[in-house]
Design a protein around this motif. Structure first.
Motif, mmCIF file in Angstrom:
data_model
loop_
_atom_site.group_PDB
_atom_site.id
_atom_site.type_symbol
_atom_site.label_atom_id
_atom_site.label_comp_id
_atom_site.label_asym_id
_atom_site.label_seq_id
_atom_site.Cartn_x
_atom_site.Cartn_y
_atom_site.Cartn_z
ATOM 1 N N GLY A 58 -1.715 -14.117 50.215
ATOM 2 C CA GLY A 58 -2.996 -13.519 49.825
ATOM 3 C C GLY A 58 -2.822 -12.285 48.964
ATOM 4 N N ARG A 59 -1.824 -11.478 49.290
ATOM 5 C CA ARG A 59 -1.563 -10.256 48.501
ATOM 6 C C ARG A 59 -1.144 -10.607 47.074
ATOM 7 N NH1 ARG A 59 -3.600 -5.997 51.518
ATOM 8 N NH2 ARG A 59 -2.858 -6.207 53.644
ATOM 9 N N MET A 60 -0.328 -11.633 46.928
ATOM 10 C CA MET A 60 0.085 -12.030 45.581
ATOM 11 C C MET A 60 -1.105 -12.578 44.798
ATOM 12 S SD MET A 60 3.143 -11.010 45.309
ATOM 13 C CE MET A 60 3.552 -11.697 43.706
ATOM 14 N N GLU A 61 -1.989 -13.296 45.471
ATOM 15 C CA GLU A 61 -3.217 -13.758 44.809
ATOM 16 C C GLU A 61 -4.076 -12.578 44.386
ATOM 17 O OE1 GLU A 61 -5.245 -16.581 47.314
ATOM 18 O OE2 GLU A 61 -3.512 -17.928 47.337
ATOM 19 N N GLU A 62 -4.160 -11.551 45.234
ATOM 20 C CA GLU A 62 -4.907 -10.333 44.882
ATOM 21 C C GLU A 62 -4.335 -9.707 43.612
ATOM 22 O OE1 GLU A 62 -5.292 -7.331 47.992
ATOM 23 O OE2 GLU A 62 -5.327 -8.945 49.487
ATOM 24 N N GLN A 67 -4.887 -8.464 38.054
ATOM 25 C CA GLN A 67 -4.285 -8.442 36.720
ATOM 26 C C GLN A 67 -5.255 -9.039 35.701
ATOM 27 O OE1 GLN A 67 -0.913 -11.046 36.229
ATOM 28 N NE2 GLN A 67 -0.123 -9.863 34.489
ATOM 29 N N LYS A 68 -5.846 -10.178 36.042
ATOM 30 C CA LYS A 68 -6.802 -10.824 35.136
ATOM 31 C C LYS A 68 -7.979 -9.916 34.819
ATOM 32 C CE LYS A 68 -5.854 -15.456 36.835
ATOM 33 N NZ LYS A 68 -6.341 -16.510 37.717
ATOM 34 N N ASN A 69 -8.425 -9.173 35.839
ATOM 35 C CA ASN A 69 -9.594 -8.302 35.678
ATOM 36 C C ASN A 69 -9.232 -6.868 35.302
ATOM 37 O OD1 ASN A 69 -11.369 -10.414 36.428
ATOM 38 N ND2 ASN A 69 -10.914 -10.020 38.585
ATOM 39 N N GLU A 70 -7.930 -6.624 35.064
ATOM 40 C CA GLU A 70 -7.423 -5.298 34.724
ATOM 41 C C GLU A 70 -7.850 -4.238 35.735
ATOM 42 O OE1 GLU A 70 -8.024 -4.286 30.622
ATOM 43 O OE2 GLU A 70 -6.996 -6.087 29.920
ATOM 44 N N GLU A 71 -7.773 -4.595 37.010
ATOM 45 C CA GLU A 71 -8.079 -3.685 38.109
ATOM 46 C C GLU A 71 -6.765 -3.142 38.662
ATOM 47 O OE1 GLU A 71 -10.210 -6.334 40.666
ATOM 48 O OE2 GLU A 71 -12.065 -6.142 39.502
ATOM 49 N N VAL A 72 -6.227 -2.137 37.971
ATOM 50 C CA VAL A 72 -4.891 -1.655 38.314
ATOM 51 C C VAL A 72 -4.830 -1.046 39.713
ATOM 52 C CG1 VAL A 72 -4.124 -1.376 35.927
ATOM 53 C CG2 VAL A 72 -5.245 0.519 37.087
ATOM 54 N N ASP A 73 -5.906 -0.441 40.185
ATOM 55 C CA ASP A 73 -5.897 0.123 41.536
ATOM 56 C C ASP A 73 -5.700 -0.974 42.586
ATOM 57 O OD1 ASP A 73 -6.227 2.686 40.595
ATOM 58 O OD2 ASP A 73 -8.400 2.711 40.892
ATOM 59 N N LEU A 101 5.800 -1.370 40.995
ATOM 60 C CA LEU A 101 4.406 -1.690 40.642
ATOM 61 C C LEU A 101 3.468 -0.596 41.133
ATOM 62 C CD1 LEU A 101 3.708 -5.487 41.329
ATOM 63 C CD2 LEU A 101 3.144 -4.211 39.265
ATOM 64 N N GLU A 102 3.664 -0.203 42.370
ATOM 65 C CA GLU A 102 2.822 0.838 42.953
ATOM 66 C C GLU A 102 2.931 2.139 42.158
ATOM 67 O OE1 GLU A 102 1.947 2.700 47.357
ATOM 68 O OE2 GLU A 102 3.959 1.941 46.939
ATOM 69 N N ARG A 103 4.147 2.529 41.800
ATOM 70 C CA ARG A 103 4.343 3.757 41.014
ATOM 71 C C ARG A 103 3.697 3.646 39.633
ATOM 72 N NH1 ARG A 103 9.281 3.826 43.586
ATOM 73 N NH2 ARG A 103 10.339 2.656 41.970
ATOM 74 N N LEU A 104 3.854 2.500 39.004
ATOM 75 C CA LEU A 104 3.317 2.315 37.660
ATOM 76 C C LEU A 104 1.807 2.482 37.633
ATOM 77 C CD1 LEU A 104 3.729 1.619 34.672
ATOM 78 C CD2 LEU A 104 3.570 -0.803 35.312
ATOM 79 N N VAL A 105 1.119 1.917 38.599
ATOM 80 C CA VAL A 105 -0.349 1.993 38.564
ATOM 81 C C VAL A 105 -0.859 3.383 38.896
ATOM 82 C CG1 VAL A 105 -0.627 -0.463 39.053
ATOM 83 C CG2 VAL A 105 -0.749 1.161 40.923
ATOM 84 N N ASP A 113 1.188 -3.787 29.058
ATOM 85 C CA ASP A 113 2.292 -4.717 28.789
ATOM 86 C C ASP A 113 3.385 -4.550 29.839
ATOM 87 O OD1 ASP A 113 1.060 -5.810 26.556
ATOM 88 O OD2 ASP A 113 2.028 -4.409 25.167
ATOM 89 N N GLU A 114 3.680 -3.308 30.190
ATOM 90 C CA GLU A 114 4.678 -3.038 31.218
ATOM 91 C C GLU A 114 4.195 -3.566 32.576
ATOM 92 O OE1 GLU A 114 7.165 0.713 33.140
ATOM 93 O OE2 GLU A 114 5.780 1.096 31.491
ATOM 94 N N LEU A 115 2.920 -3.373 32.853
ATOM 95 C CA LEU A 115 2.345 -3.872 34.099
ATOM 96 C C LEU A 115 2.440 -5.396 34.163
ATOM 97 C CD1 LEU A 115 0.795 -3.196 36.742
ATOM 98 C CD2 LEU A 115 -1.306 -3.587 35.440
ATOM 99 N N ASP A 116 2.074 -6.060 33.084
ATOM 100 C CA ASP A 116 2.144 -7.524 33.045
ATOM 101 C C ASP A 116 3.570 -8.017 33.261
ATOM 102 O OD1 ASP A 116 -0.598 -7.665 32.604
ATOM 103 O OD2 ASP A 116 -0.409 -7.988 30.446
ATOM 104 N N ALA A 117 4.536 -7.351 32.649
ATOM 105 C CA ALA A 117 5.936 -7.753 32.794
ATOM 106 C C ALA A 117 6.415 -7.549 34.232
ATOM 107 C CB ALA A 117 6.815 -6.961 31.822
#
Length: 137
Positions: A58-62, A67-73, A101-105, A113-117
């Motif tokens: 479920g977390r990976m689906e979240e 990501q699709k909705n650009e909801e970085v939080d 990932l947590e640090r990046l956001v 682009d970095e987030l997507d990668a």
């Protein structure tokens, strides 16, 4: 002391070279959990793995939806939960990727682009973690 044996888990499996090539599961983490449980709860390790597998899907689906909705939080919240739970079951490289990932956001301006990668890396690693835990991806 004998070597612990745990279900279908593959301790010699490694992540693909594109995501670092490190050992996927840490045997010493499983051993420490088994020692903690002792004879009182012989199924503790398997129970924790099953909890991880149930929650992490479920977390990976979240993360993918966020990501699709650009909801970085939302990516950060899911990554935070995965960071802890994956460390608890010995998926240490995956845990470190979730921490990244947590640090990046948390950055003031997130490089998408970095987030997507990094999300792509986490997805690949997650599939490999599930395989090493004996669950078909």
């Amino acid at each position: 002391m004998h070597s612990p044996t745990f279900g279908p888990y593959q301790f010699d499996a490694v992540h693909g070279p594109e995501v670092g090539g490190e050992t996927i599961l840490d045997l010493s983490t499983f051993g420490a959990l088994q020692e903690l449980a002792g004879d009182d709860d012989p199924d503790l390790v398997n129970d924790l793995v099953q909890l991880f597998l149930g929650d992490s899907a479920g977390r990976m689906e979240e993360i993918e939806e966020a990501q699709k909705n650009e909801e970085v939080d939302s990516v950060g919240r899911a990554a935070h939960a995965l960071k802890s739970s994956s460390a608890n079951i010995g998926a240490l490289p995956f845990s470190r990727t979730c921490a990244e990932l947590e640090r990046l956001v948390r950055c003031e301006e997130v490089d998408m682009d970095e987030l997507d990668a990094l999300i792509a890396r986490a997805l690949t690693m997650y599939t490999e973690v599930k395989d090493a835990l004996g669950q078909d991806a």
